[in-house]
Scaffold this motif. Structure first.
Motif, PDB file in Angstrom:
ATOM      1  N   LYS A   1     -43.758  62.469  14.893  1.00  0.00           N
ATOM      2  CA  LYS A   1     -42.712  62.175  15.851  1.00  0.00           C
ATOM      3  C   LYS A   1     -42.306  60.510  15.547  1.00  0.00           C
ATOM      4  O   LYS A   1     -43.193  59.799  15.576  1.00  0.00           O
ATOM      5  CB  LYS A   1     -42.749  62.364  17.299  1.00  0.00           C
ATOM      6  CG  LYS A   1     -42.553  63.839  17.698  1.00  0.00           C
ATOM      7  CD  LYS A   1     -42.464  64.030  19.175  1.00  0.00           C
ATOM      8  CE  LYS A   1     -44.035  64.271  19.789  1.00  0.00           C
ATOM      9  NZ  LYS A   1     -44.667  65.313  19.149  1.00  0.00           N
ATOM     10  N   LEU A   2     -41.127  60.183  15.556  1.00  0.00           N
ATOM     11  CA  LEU A   2     -40.897  58.771  15.327  1.00  0.00           C
ATOM     12  C   LEU A   2     -40.721  58.148  16.897  1.00  0.00           C
ATOM     13  O   LEU A   2     -40.047  58.607  17.547  1.00  0.00           O
ATOM     14  CB  LEU A   2     -39.463  58.841  14.670  1.00  0.00           C
ATOM     15  CG  LEU A   2     -39.183  57.492  13.783  1.00  0.00           C
ATOM     16  CD1 LEU A   2     -39.917  57.252  12.783  1.00  0.00           C
ATOM     17  CD2 LEU A   2     -37.638  57.855  13.115  1.00  0.00           C
TER      18      LEU A   2
ATOM     19  N   VAL B   1     -37.633  53.686   8.149  1.00  0.00           N
ATOM     20  CA  VAL B   1     -37.969  52.336   8.858  1.00  0.00           C
ATOM     21  C   VAL B   1     -39.293  51.901   8.953  1.00  0.00           C
ATOM     22  O   VAL B   1     -39.735  50.690   8.944  1.00  0.00           O
ATOM     23  CB  VAL B   1     -36.998  52.284  10.150  1.00  0.00           C
ATOM     24  CG1 VAL B   1     -37.616  50.969  11.035  1.00  0.00           C
ATOM     25  CG2 VAL B   1     -35.474  52.099   9.851  1.00  0.00           C
ATOM     26  N   PRO B   2     -40.320  52.990   9.266  1.00  0.00           N
ATOM     27  CA  PRO B   2     -41.664  52.433   9.595  1.00  0.00           C
ATOM     28  C   PRO B   2     -42.271  51.998   8.394  1.00  0.00           C
ATOM     29  O   PRO B   2     -43.121  51.376   8.415  1.00  0.00           O
ATOM     30  CB  PRO B   2     -42.296  54.021   9.848  1.00  0.00           C
ATOM     31  CG  PRO B   2     -41.212  54.785  10.323  1.00  0.00           C
ATOM     32  CD  PRO B   2     -40.194  54.437   9.623  1.00  0.00           C
ATOM     33  N   GLU B   3     -41.651  52.005   7.138  1.00  0.00           N
ATOM     34  CA  GLU B   3     -42.020  51.495   5.759  1.00  0.00           C
ATOM     35  C   GLU B   3     -41.709  50.021   5.857  1.00  0.00           C
ATOM     36  O   GLU B   3     -42.117  49.418   4.810  1.00  0.00           O
ATOM     37  CB  GLU B   3     -41.694  52.303   4.775  1.00  0.00           C
ATOM     38  CG  GLU B   3     -42.517  53.642   4.583  1.00  0.00           C
ATOM     39  CD  GLU B   3     -43.880  53.499   4.635  1.00  0.00           C
ATOM     40  OE1 GLU B   3     -44.440  52.392   3.938  1.00  0.00           O
ATOM     41  OE2 GLU B   3     -44.363  54.277   5.078  1.00  0.00           O
TER      42      GLU B   3
ATOM     43  N   SER C   1     -47.137  64.392  -1.383  1.00  0.00           N
ATOM     44  CA  SER C   1     -47.492  64.041  -0.017  1.00  0.00           C
ATOM     45  C   SER C   1     -46.072  63.379   0.961  1.00  0.00           C
ATOM     46  O   SER C   1     -45.246  63.458   0.416  1.00  0.00           O
ATOM     47  CB  SER C   1     -48.332  62.723   0.033  1.00  0.00           C
ATOM     48  OG  SER C   1     -49.610  63.038  -0.669  1.00  0.00           O
ATOM     49  N   THR C   2     -46.605  63.328   2.137  1.00  0.00           N
ATOM     50  CA  THR C   2     -45.528  62.933   3.059  1.00  0.00           C
ATOM     51  C   THR C   2     -45.336  61.434   2.862  1.00  0.00           C
ATOM     52  O   THR C   2     -46.295  60.503   3.233  1.00  0.00           O
ATOM     53  CB  THR C   2     -46.108  63.238   4.441  1.00  0.00           C
ATOM     54  OG1 THR C   2     -46.465  64.443   4.587  1.00  0.00           O
ATOM     55  CG2 THR C   2     -44.700  63.154   5.552  1.00  0.00           C
ATOM     56  N   TYR C   3     -44.270  60.841   2.521  1.00  0.00           N
ATOM     57  CA  TYR C   3     -43.957  59.366   2.369  1.00  0.00           C
ATOM     58  C   TYR C   3     -43.171  59.023   3.748  1.00  0.00           C
ATOM     59  O   TYR C   3     -43.298  58.224   4.415  1.00  0.00           O
ATOM     60  CB  TYR C   3     -43.416  59.132   1.202  1.00  0.00           C
ATOM     61  CG  TYR C   3     -44.228  59.126   0.029  1.00  0.00           C
ATOM     62  CD1 TYR C   3     -44.950  57.941  -0.016  1.00  0.00           C
ATOM     63  CD2 TYR C   3     -44.310  60.267  -0.665  1.00  0.00           C
ATOM     64  CE1 TYR C   3     -45.900  58.068  -1.206  1.00  0.00           C
ATOM     65  CE2 TYR C   3     -45.099  60.267  -1.824  1.00  0.00           C
ATOM     66  CZ  TYR C   3     -46.018  59.248  -1.907  1.00  0.00           C
ATOM     67  OH  TYR C   3     -46.807  59.442  -2.935  1.00  0.00           O
ATOM     68  N   TYR C   4     -42.226  60.134   3.945  1.00  0.00           N
ATOM     69  CA  TYR C   4     -41.476  59.944   5.357  1.00  0.00           C
ATOM     70  C   TYR C   4     -41.323  61.196   5.888  1.00  0.00           C
ATOM     71  O   TYR C   4     -41.154  62.200   5.073  1.00  0.00           O
ATOM     72  CB  TYR C   4     -40.229  59.238   5.275  1.00  0.00           C
ATOM     73  CG  TYR C   4     -39.157  59.727   4.123  1.00  0.00           C
ATOM     74  CD1 TYR C   4     -39.266  59.281   2.965  1.00  0.00           C
ATOM     75  CD2 TYR C   4     -38.253  60.666   4.543  1.00  0.00           C
ATOM     76  CE1 TYR C   4     -38.613  59.733   1.698  1.00  0.00           C
ATOM     77  CE2 TYR C   4     -37.351  61.083   3.533  1.00  0.00           C
ATOM     78  CZ  TYR C   4     -37.505  60.631   2.475  1.00  0.00           C
ATOM     79  OH  TYR C   4     -36.954  61.056   1.287  1.00  0.00           O
TER      80      TYR C   4
ATOM     81  N   ARG D   1     -42.607  53.954  14.426  1.00  0.00           N
ATOM     82  CA  ARG D   1     -43.657  54.221  13.685  1.00  0.00           C
ATOM     83  C   ARG D   1     -43.890  56.012  13.876  1.00  0.00           C
ATOM     84  O   ARG D   1     -43.536  56.424  14.802  1.00  0.00           O
ATOM     85  CB  ARG D   1     -45.012  53.469  14.229  1.00  0.00           C
ATOM     86  CG  ARG D   1     -46.360  54.144  13.644  1.00  0.00           C
ATOM     87  CD  ARG D   1     -47.502  53.147  13.794  1.00  0.00           C
ATOM     88  NE  ARG D   1     -47.144  52.112  12.811  1.00  0.00           N
ATOM     89  CZ  ARG D   1     -48.135  51.089  12.485  1.00  0.00           C
ATOM     90  NH1 ARG D   1     -49.273  51.023  12.922  1.00  0.00           N
ATOM     91  NH2 ARG D   1     -47.842  50.072  11.608  1.00  0.00           N
ATOM     92  N   TRP D   2     -44.511  56.559  12.821  1.00  0.00           N
ATOM     93  CA  TRP D   2     -44.498  58.053  13.046  1.00  0.00           C
ATOM     94  C   TRP D   2     -45.984  58.187  13.599  1.00  0.00           C
ATOM     95  O   TRP D   2     -46.841  57.561  13.336  1.00  0.00           O
ATOM     96  CB  TRP D   2     -44.767  58.506  11.488  1.00  0.00           C
ATOM     97  CG  TRP D   2     -43.504  58.516  10.758  1.00  0.00           C
ATOM     98  CD1 TRP D   2     -43.072  57.848   9.687  1.00  0.00           C
ATOM     99  CD2 TRP D   2     -42.200  59.579  11.004  1.00  0.00           C
ATOM    100  NE1 TRP D   2     -41.697  58.319   9.417  1.00  0.00           N
ATOM    101  CE2 TRP D   2     -41.235  59.224  10.080  1.00  0.00           C
ATOM    102  CE3 TRP D   2     -42.272  60.573  12.150  1.00  0.00           C
ATOM    103  CZ2 TRP D   2     -40.196  60.137  10.109  1.00  0.00           C
ATOM    104  CZ3 TRP D   2     -41.060  61.425  11.881  1.00  0.00           C
ATOM    105  CH2 TRP D   2     -40.012  60.996  11.000  1.00  0.00           C
TER     106      TRP D   2
END
Lengths: 287, 532, 333
Positions: free
Chosen positions: B86-87, B175-177, B431-434, B79-80
């Motif tokens: 940060k991941l 990966v968080p998605e 926007s930020t998607y990742y 998770r971000w």
């Protein structure tokens, strides 16, 4: 000439109708003289971000908008858009609606029924719903608003002309003309039409008010003229983001719509009283 | 006119109405005097959201406006968090990457449970990625090119192995998605091979910090704290969260000022933010976000295929007037297709300024004949309209005619994929998607993405080579350098008009504490939030 | 016998009208220039994804095939799925119908309860000061743009005075669901705070919506009463020495009310049309709001569903009014 003088006399007697006529004249005058009346005529296409959202004062009579343009000047130019949309849309509706109504009323065949039922289908959905669907389909622009309004408003004239034609057909002078061998087209346009023209004029005047309201609604929903057009409905939509601080933003365009529509309604009511004594003022137009 | 009225008759007219009227009055008075029950439990956080929650399926949408249910009801392997993002390990406690960069092995936590109490296992992760690939919606475009359906293996209950077609430096960032869904539950509700889409669009199959209690597409959703969540809970937390759709911005602002809402979206117009800052109920917290505003330029069409014309466009935007006057300095100038605050963003690049003389100079060098150009705008997004209007007014001064077409987002996003239909220019946000530089310059100006995520029809061999190299490499220094070079080159080519990077102004009730902002979720993950 | 023929004639046209309506809405919605599929597929979708979804939704078939399937499905009560949420349209429409119905019914009640007495009084006291005030009021009601009026109300009563909520249907989740009408449901469960919330939330939208409808009712009632007052029957009764009160109640008002009832079709049209805009301004989760949302999202299945349902409702109301009119006054038909 005689009738015109009679009309004018009656109009001056009916103060309410006179007020309506004055409001309409004011709209037309504003639309024509906009460049001379405007205090900042260049604000239609030029912007001054440092001046944005200034409350009404001596310089900016109705305040400024989100781009720093003078709202008063923009309202004046907006009158041009309003009047163009209303005149063309109503004109097209009349041109389509009246002949169809005449034909359907004059002939008594299945074809008349078909024409009337087709117009009923259009009337089956509230005008605004159909107009929104068409305007959205065609994409936002003034031309498309006019198209959408014409496509949804013509059946009103068809219905009116149909009913009037049917009722006038039984009159002896029409029957006499038919007996004398006048062609149907001739009877329709030379005899029937002039005799029902007063109803059409009344309907058209009042229809202008309704059309202006619908056009403004489409503008408000973002289906009308693109920015930075000073279309009144669009100006009100733009203002919502800045309420309640910028209260003046929506006030002027809303008032403009109100006065113009009221002008047409009052004038139409008065005309009806004068031209068509059979119908009482108090009966409402239907849209 | 006969006068047929008298006072007695008027009384009689009223008499008939009196009982009805009285009844109505009594009911209304009782209702008005009734105590206002605390409609919500005391510890419920109410968030006013601008976009409607049309679905509760975490794998069919991938937008920022509806991120709340994805983050709060579901978990990913990673998770971000925080800003800069940060991941962090999340459902996975650790991971291994094979030396060829193609095999990713995640080890799951032992204590993670779904909302129905069953353990989160490797098979659920494999099911989830296969579902994303099968539905082809939402975030699937991030994965279709690198993962084959069925290639993800559950080695044992706690070990899951992703097998990529080719090594990809951005895989971990995406990966968080992969929101992990309860595969047993999902299979139970599957109908006609729909991957339980119908059922899960209104229900919850997650393991997230909150558990869906109520959902109504017209209203929003209510979720209760999931006490068994693997992260555990400190001594301060919320009992429930409610995300309600409130489209009208004034309602969100008024609700915040009255204390009806405890939070709302952080990208409101500056005029409303100023109003909120004056309120005694509201705190506005400010963070630098990663959401750039720019004009797409259709590089594939004349006259925009001429670099001089594009430069004339870039010199014709009143950056200062827009940022200072219209947006009240609430954003920061951002001259390249990468947010200033992400690693890899080139430092010290000046970018273009508003300079009509230079614009005229470049315009004079344009060989092809000029024509009226079309500037798009997103209807309902006032800022895009204002930007378009400002550019139009400057262009008319240098003799370039233009017309504006304000269309809805669905219409615009359809046109963005079609070389013929695309506007000549279109202002919008990215926007930020990742949180990886690839999210911006790597998606927007990469040749192979033309027509999908490259909506500029911009193609430059050098830029393509840098980006390809950056995607294939795991060396952050190499990647940073390449993205910096690529974004500078795009700016020099005037591939778009790059305007600003957004700041986030999160309005929260003063009693709210613990909000953790991250550009990916825009602070909508509520597990750390509590009332003081 | 003649009545029966007239009624059957009306009924026979019912289905062709509906079929015509379907063809019109289908034609409009299928030339939409936007590509809804691209939008549904999402921001980052690839072109293959989009094509796959298009096939899944059946939007890759020729137009006439799509129309044929559409009519066939409608006959089975299936409006298709929303292109945006992929939920069945019929479900969406059904869940939003009560909100619109509640708003419309309360508006009809309010506009009738105020409009009829106003119309009667202004007719009885024709040309009095009150009559002039009422006329100004009705003229305004028909000239004001409802979206502007709604914004003014919000600005004044919700933002300035803080007497009413700004938008929405309730402040929470609403009362326990029984009928879907919040006023009724909150009474059934005796949840007074919900009742209060529902009533407060109704005030501004109902005011906006009822204003033009009320103006129409006032005009009709006034005209009806004036007509009746001048009719031979009333003049005769009056000459016979019947108390005026009885005449007004028994004859004039009854006739005026019949006149108003036959205009219900018209009023219903005003309200539905008004609801589209009013619901959009007040975020009222009803059909009108749904329609505007669908239009914004180019969700043409949903647009067709809404237009069709509105059209059918409207046709049925007008059919009933027509039939009622045949019974009330066969000469008119």
């Amino acid at each position: 000439m005689e009738t015109l003088r009679f009309l004018l006399k009656k109009l001056i007697e009916d103060r309410v109708a006179l007020l309506g006529a004055l409001l309409i004249l004011l709209l037309i005058f504003t639309a024509i003289a906009a460049p001379f009346l405007a205090t900042f005529p260049e604000d239609i296409a030029e912007f001054h971000p440092p001046n944005r959202l200034i409350a009404p004062d001596g310089t900016f009579w109705f305040g400024t908008d989100r781009m720093g343009s003078d709202i008063y000047s923009r309202i004046l130019f907006g009158a041009r858009i309003t009047i163009t949309i209303a005149i063309i849309a109503i004109g097209v509706s009349v041109i389509i609606g009246v002949p169809i109504g005449l034909i359907a009323g004059y002939y008594h065949t299945w074809f008349s029924d078909l024409l009337m039922r087709t117009s009923d289908i259009f009337l089956a959905v509230p005008q605004i719903v159909l107009a929104i669907a068409i305007a959205q389909t065609l994409g936002p622009s003034i031309e498309n608003i006019i198209l959408a309004l014409s496509a949804t408003y013509w059946p009103f004239w068809t219905r009116l002309v149909y009913a009037e034609t049917r009722s006038i057909q039984k009159e002896t002078f029409i029957e006499a003309n038919i007996a004398l061998g006048a062609s149907p087209i001739r009877v329709m346009f030379m005899h029937v039409l002039p005799n029902i023209s007063s109803s059409i004029i009344v309907r058209t005047t009042i229809g202008m008010g309704g059309t202006i309201l619908t056009a403004a609604t489409l503008g408000f929903l973002g289906l009308g003229a693109p920015p930075p057009s000073p279309e009144w409905g669009r100006m009100i939509a733009e203002s919502r983001e800045f309420l309640p601080e910028a209260w003046w933003y929506a006030t002027a365009p809303g008032l403009a719509i109100f006065l113009v529509v009221m002008g047409f309604n009052l004038f139409g009511d008065g005309l009806r009283d004068i031209l068509d004594p059979r119908i009482r003022r108090s009966v409402r137009h239907d849209d | 006119m006969r006068k047929i009225t008298s006072s007695r008759q008027r009384v009689s007219i009223k008499r008939g109405l009196i009982p009805t009227f009285l009844a109505a009055v009594i009911i209304s008075v009782t209702a008005l005097l009734a105590p206002i029950n605390a409609v919500h439990a005391k510890n419920t956080f109410v968030f006013a959201n601008a976009s409607p929650y049309d679905t509760m399926d975490p794998q069919v949408v991938f937008d920022v406006g509806r991120v709340a249910y994805r983050l709060n009801l579901y978990d990913g392997l990673l998770r971000w968090l925080d800003n800069p993002p940060k991941l962090n390990p999340w459902l996975a406690e650790s991971y291994d990457i094979s030396s060829d960069g193609k095999q990713y092995t995640f080890t799951l936590r032992a204590n993670a449970k779904f909302h129905d109490g069953s353990p989160v296992e490797a098979k659920d992760v494999a099911y989830s990625i296969d579902r994303i690939l099968a539905l082809k919606k939402g975030a699937s475009s991030l994965f279709v090119k690198v993962i084959k359906p069925g290639s993800t293996k559950a080695i044992d209950n706690r070990t899951v192995q992703f097998n990529l077609n080719k090594s990809s430096a951005i895989f971990l960032a995406t990966v968080p998605e992969i929101h992990v869904m309860n595969s047993d539950l999902m299979k139970k509700h599957e109908k006609d091979g729909d991957w339980a889409s119908a059922w899960v669009s209104k229900n919850d199959a997650g393991s997230g910090s909150f558990k869906l209690k109520r959902y109504d597409p017209a209203k929003g959703f209510l979720a209760e704290r999931f006490a068994d969540h693997f992260m555990g809970w400190g001594d301060k937390y919320l009992d429930a969260i409610e995300f309600r759709t409130v489209k009208e911005i004034n309602s969100r602002v008024l609700g915040l000022m009255k204390g009806d809402f405890h939070g709302a979206d952080g990208y409101m117009p500056q005029d409303q933010i100023k109003r909120l800052m004056k309120s005694d109920e509201v705190n506005v917290s400010e963070e630098e976000s990663m959401r750039i505003f720019y004009f797409i330029i259709h590089n594939g069409r004349s006259p925009m295929n001429d670099i001089n014309f594009r430069k004339a466009l870039s010199y014709s935007f009143d950056y200062k007037g827009f940022i200072k006057d219209i947006l009240s300095d609430s954003v920061a100038r951002n001259p390249v297709p990468l947010p200033n605050n992400i690693w890899g963003a080139p430092q010290g690049v000046k970018g273009y300024t508003y300079d009509l003389d230079k614009a005229r100079e470049h315009l004079a060098k344009v060989k092809e004949p000029l024509r009226e150009i079309t500037i798009g705008a997103l209807a309902g997004y006032g800022q895009t309209e204002q930007a378009a209007v400002l550019l139009q007014s400057a262009l008319s001064k240098i003799g370039v005619k233009s017309k504006i077409l304000a269309e809805t987002w669905p219409v615009a996003s359809g046109k963005m994929r079609n070389e013929q239909q695309m506007y000549d220019l279109l202002p919008l946000w990215k926007s930020t998607y990742y949180a990886d530089p690839n999210n911006w310059v790597g998606e927007m100006y990469y040749g192979p993405n033309i027509g999908s995520r490259n909506n500029s029809w911009y193609q430059d061999d050098q830029v393509d080579q840098w980006i390809t190299e950056a995607i294939g490499s795991t060396d952050q220094a190499v990647r940073a350098a390449n993205y910096a070079k690529a974004s500078t080159k795009v700016m020099e080519d005037a591939g778009g008009i790059f305007v600003y990077n957004t700041k986030w102004f999160g309005p929260y009730n003063k009693s709210v504490k613990g909000v953790r902002f991250c550009p990916i979720g825009n602070a909508q993950e509520m597990r750390w939030v509590y009332f003081e | 016998m003649r009545l029966l023929v007239l009624i059957i004639n009306r009924l026979l046209w019912f289905f062709p009208t509906i079929l015509g309506l379907m063809v019109i809405t289908f034609t409009i919605s299928h030339v939409i220039p936007a590509d809804p599929v691209a939008f549904v597929a999402g921001d980052n979708a690839t072109n293959e994804q989009i094509e796959a979804l298009r096939a899944q939704l059946g939007l890759d078939r020729p137009m006439h095939v799509q129309l044929f399937h559409y009519i066939l499905n409608l006959a089975r009560g299936d409006f298709g799925v929303s292109l945006y949420t992929l939920r069945p349209i019929s479900e969406d429409l059904a869940s939003r119908l009560p909100a619109t119905m509640e708003l419309t019914i309360v508006s009809v009640l309010v506009s009738t309860l105020i409009g009829v007495p106003l119309g009667v009084i202004s007719a009885i006291r024709r040309n009095s000061f009150l009559d002039h005030v009422v006329r100004v009021f009705t003229v305004s009601g028909l000239a004001i743009a409802s979206f502007w009026f709604a914004i003014l109300l919000q600005l004044f009563f919700a933002m300035e005075l803080d007497w009413t909520p700004l938008q929405g249907r309730t402040s929470g989740w609403g009362p326990e669901h029984v009928t879907g009408f919040f006023l009724v449901d909150s009474l059934l469960s005796w949840d007074l705070s919900e009742l209060r919330a529902a009533a407060l939330h109704l005030i501004l939208p109902v005011t906006t919506l009822a204003f033009p409808a009320m103006a129409t009712i006032v005009r009709f009632t006034r005209a009806g009463v004036l007509n009746a007052m001048n009719s031979n029957y009333v003049l005769y009764e009056e000459a016979m020495g019947f108390p005026k009160r009885v005449i007004i109640w028994k004859y004039i008002l009854r006739n005026a009310l019949i006149g108003t009832v036959t205009q219900i079709g018209l009023i219903f049209g005003i309200l539905i049309a008004g609801a589209v805009v009013v619901e959009a301004v007040f975020d009222w989760p009803g059909l009108g709001y749904y329609a505007v949302q669908s239009i914004i999202q180019s969700d043409y299945n949903a647009i067709m569903g809404f237009t069709f349902v509105t059209g059918v409702l409207f046709i049925i109301v007008n059919l009933l009014v027509d039939i009622a009119q045949i019974f009330i006054d066969p000469r008119e038909a």
